[in-house]
Write a protein that holds these residues in place. Structure first.
Motif: not given
Length: 321
Positions: A54-67, A133-147
Motif C-alpha cells: 500500500n505504498k503511496r506513489t505520485e507519478e507524471l505519466y507522459r503518454p504518446e498520443g494521436i487524435s 485489480i484496480m479502481g479510481g477516479g479523477r479530480d482537479e489534481q489528476g487521476i487517483y487510484c488504488t491497485i
C-alpha cells in the motif's frame, strides 16, 4: 507489441503507464481538444499500490498520443475501456479504421450480448476482460487510484468461447510484465456479467445514503445491498450463467450472518472507499444506468427485483453535492 489505448481515462492511463514502464510501445487515442494538453503536461497519477504494501506513489505519466487513426497505423492490440452505455458509438467510430490484424480487448463492464458487440467490427479478433485489480477516479489534481495487491483481484481476461489463443496469451504476458496480475478464465463473459450485477447492487446500496463513502457503517443498508446483489445474480442465472461456479460473485449467496459482517469490513477499507468514490464521482450516470439495466432485465427474465425497485427512487435522486 504495439498497443493502442482508447482515451486518457482512469483505467487506460493506469494500464498505459504500467505497460510503458514494462517496455511496451503504448499510444493513446486522445480526442483533439485534449491531445495537446495531455501530451504537453502529462497525466498526474496518485496511487495506493497494494502490490507494494500500500505504498503511496505520485507519478507524471507522459503518454504518446494521436487524435487520428489511419488504416496504415497497425497496432497489435487495441484496448477499449469506456462507459458501457457509450460503447456502440465508440466502436462504430473506430471499426472501419482498424487494421484487420489488430486484436481488440474490450476491457470494461458489460451487460449487452457479446455477439452484438462483435457484429460492430470488421473481422477483428475480440477478447474480453475487466480491470478487477484496480479502481479510481479523477479530480482537479489528476487521476487517483488504488491497485490491489491480492491475487483475488486480478486483471481478468478471456475469449468468448473459452479458447486460449496466441493473442490472449500475448495479452497475458504483457499484463504480467506490467505486474497487473492477469488471470485467464474460460468463462470471461460469465464473470463480467456477474460482476456487472454485483456492481449494480453495490452502487444501488451506496446511493441509499448521503455519506456514500461510509455507507458500509449502516448495517441496514448493507443488508439491502446484499439482497440487491443477489437479485442481479439471479438474473444472471436466468441468462444461463453458472453463477455458482464463478468466484467471488458466488459467495454472495452465503448466509447473511456471514456476508454482512464481511461486506461491512471489506467496504470500510481505504482502497474500497477510493474505488467507490471513483465510481460515484466519475461515472454517476453510468452507475444509475446499471441499476436500471438490472430492473429491466428482471422484467425480461421474470426475476423478482423488489429490493432494487425499492432502492430505485434514491438512486434516481442521488447527486454529488
Amino acid at each position: 507489441m504495439k498497443i493502442l489505448i482508447l482515451g486518457d481515462g482512469v483505467i487506460g492511463s493506469v494500464y498505459g503507464n504500467e505497460l510503458t514502464k514494462a517496455g511496451y510501445d503504448v499510444t493513446h487515442f486522445i480526442r483533439k481538444e485534449r491531445s495537446q494538453d495531455v501530451i504537453l503536461h502529462g497525466i498526474p497519477i496518485r496511487c495506493i499500490d497494494g502490490r507494494d504494501n500500500n505504498k503511496r506513489t505520485e507519478e507524471l505519466y507522459r503518454p504518446e498520443g494521436i487524435s487520428e487513426l489511419a488504416k496504415e497505423n497497425v497496432y497489435d492490440l487495441f484496448i477499449i475501456s469506456a462507459k458501457s452505455d457509450g460503447l456502440h458509438n465508440i466502436i462504430a467510430s473506430f471499426s472501419k479504421k482498424l487494421a484487420n490484424e489488430t486484436t481488440v480487448l474490450i476491457f470494461q463492464s458489460l451487460w449487452i450480448d457479446a455477439n452484438e458487440i462483435e457484429s460492430w467490427f470488421n473481422g477483428n479478433k475480440v477478447l474480453y476482460g475487466f480491470p478487477h485489480i484496480m479502481g479510481g477516479g479523477r479530480d482537479e489534481q489528476g487521476i487517483y487510484c488504488t491497485i490491489f495487491g491480492s491475487p483475488d483481484a486480478p486483471s481478468m481476461i478471456g475469449e468468448k468461447d473459452g479458447t486460449i489463443s496466441n493473442a490472449l496469451q500475448s495479452v497475458e504476458k504483457a499484463f504480467s510484465d506490467a505486474s497487473m496480475n492477469p488471470k485467464i478464465t474460460k468463462d470471461i463473459l460469465g464473470w463480467i456479467y456477474t460482476h456487472y450485477a454485483e456492481a449494480a447492487g453495490l452502487l444501488a446500496g451506496v446511493m441509499q445514503t448521503n455519506d456514500y463513502i461510509n455507507f458500509s457503517q449502516d448495517k441496514t443498508v448493507v443488508v439491502q445491498t446484499l439482497l440487491a446483489i443477489r437479485e442481479g445474480l439471479r438474473i444472471c442465472k436466468a441468462r444461463g450463467i453458472p453463477v455458482s461456479k464463478i468466484k467471488p460473485q458466488c459467495y454472495y449467496f452465503l448466509p447473511k450472518i456471514v456476508m454482512v459482517p464481511f461486506m461491512k469490513k471489506m467496504y470500510a477499507t481505504e482502497s474500497a472507499k477510493l474505488m467507490i468514490k471513483g465510481h460515484i464521482t466519475h461515472s454517476l450516470n453510468e452507475m444509475k444506468s446499471m441499476v436500471n439495466d438490472m430492473i429491466a432485465s428482471g422484467e425480461q427474465y421474470h426475476v423478482d427485483t423488489r429490493q432494487l425497485s425499492k432502492m430505485k427512487k434514491n438512486v434516481d435522486q442521488f447527486s454529488i453535492i
